[in-house]
Motif scaffolding. Structure first.
Motif, PDB file in Angstrom:
ATOM      1  N   LEU A  18      47.864  37.782  30.001  1.00 16.20           N
ATOM      2  CA  LEU A  18      46.810  36.782  29.895  1.00 16.20           C
ATOM      3  C   LEU A  18      47.132  35.728  28.836  1.00 16.20           C
ATOM      4  O   LEU A  18      46.892  34.536  29.030  1.00 16.20           O
ATOM      5  N   ARG A  19      47.689  36.142  27.714  1.00 20.87           N
ATOM      6  CA  ARG A  19      48.019  35.189  26.647  1.00 20.87           C
ATOM      7  C   ARG A  19      49.040  34.167  27.113  1.00 20.87           C
ATOM      8  O   ARG A  19      49.048  33.019  26.647  1.00 20.87           O
ATOM      9  N   ALA A  20      49.935  34.558  28.024  1.00 18.10           N
ATOM     10  CA  ALA A  20      50.931  33.622  28.528  1.00 18.10           C
ATOM     11  C   ALA A  20      50.265  32.472  29.280  1.00 18.10           C
ATOM     12  O   ALA A  20      50.818  31.378  29.370  1.00 18.10           O
ATOM     13  N   ARG A  21      49.068  32.733  29.812  1.00 18.31           N
ATOM     14  CA  ARG A  21      48.341  31.708  30.564  1.00 18.31           C
ATOM     15  C   ARG A  21      47.175  31.123  29.785  1.00 18.31           C
ATOM     16  O   ARG A  21      46.706  30.033  30.097  1.00 18.31           O
ATOM     17  N   VAL A  22      46.672  31.869  28.812  1.00 16.64           N
ATOM     18  CA  VAL A  22      45.504  31.420  28.047  1.00 16.64           C
ATOM     19  C   VAL A  22      45.856  31.481  26.567  1.00 16.64           C
ATOM     20  O   VAL A  22      45.450  32.412  25.852  1.00 16.64           O
ATOM     21  N   PRO A  23      46.643  30.508  26.077  1.00  9.83           N
ATOM     22  CA  PRO A  23      47.036  30.546  24.669  1.00  9.83           C
ATOM     23  C   PRO A  23      45.862  30.426  23.719  1.00  9.83           C
ATOM     24  O   PRO A  23      45.987  30.715  22.524  1.00  9.83           O
ATOM     25  N   GLY A  24      44.704  30.038  24.218  1.00 10.08           N
ATOM     26  CA  GLY A  24      43.530  29.918  23.371  1.00 10.08           C
ATOM     27  C   GLY A  24      42.867  31.232  23.035  1.00 10.08           C
ATOM     28  O   GLY A  24      41.882  31.248  22.285  1.00 10.08           O
TER      29      GLY A  24
END
Length: 204
Positions: free
Chosen positions: A75-81
């Protein structure tokens, strides 16, 4: 079979692409069929055309900390926020202190991920969990995945790909119209698709 995900004999399957387009209108999509039906091939191609995060489950994901970290990294790879403190908390040895058993902790971890996504993700995002059968019989990992599916914010759409039905009840979500099912019958080649594959394989 449909060949490898990027193999020489993969053929377009627009009818399935059209069916999967409904995944972004549901909370959960279940792609269920035996080995060789092309689940991963289909989803790999489809996910590449959509905003998606992907985690392929393995035997290691039967451990709660491993599956949480794998999903969070995807998920972090797509949602850096996603907040850095959330990632640190989830990847720690204990995670949130819920005062309950591991199943309760698994649900709490899923809830915190979903809450963080609700605050940072406004556009549709598909989370594909492939080979879900790998966590069969692992109650804590199953509770975590179930928590993601049941608590997903409006912008998150979970796709489960498995040889078996989901390892947790989905009747309530299905009754709410929040489940899209893609079965072995849907994945089976039509006569036209079979002919197209043969033409690709032998030339004409």
């Amino acid at each position: 079979m449909v060949g490898q995900a990027h193999g020489p004999f993969t053929v377009p399957r627009p009818r399935l692409d059209e069916r999967l387009a409904g995944a972004t209108q549901r909370r959960l999509t279940c792609v269920v069929a035996g080995a060789g039906y092309g689940k991963t091939t289909l989803l790999t191609r489809w996910a590449s055309d959509n905003a998606s995060a992907w985690h392929g489950l393995t035997a290691g994901d039967r451990t709660l900390g491993v599956v949480v970290r794998g999903v969070t990294d995807a998920l972090r790879a797509r949602v850096p926020g996603l907040p850095a403190d959330l990632v640190a908390a989830l990847s720690g040895p204990q995670g949130p202190d819920t005062g309950t058993d591991e199943g309760g902790r698994a649900r709490a971890l899923a809830a915190r991920i979903c809450e963080a996504l609700a605050g940072s993700q406004t556009r549709d995002l598909v989370l594909v969990l492939d080979d879900v059968e790998a966590i069969g019989g692992a109650p804590d990992s199953i509770a975590f995945v179930a928590g993601l599916c049941r608590q997903a914010p409006a912008a998150l759409h979970v796709v489960l790909s498995s040889r078996w039905d989901p390892p947790f009840p989905v009747a309530r979500l299905r009754g709410q119209g929040q489940v899209l099912d893609v079965s072995a019958g849907d994945l089976a080649f039509t006569a036209e698709e079979t002919a197209a594959m043969v033409r690709e394989a032998v030339g004409g």
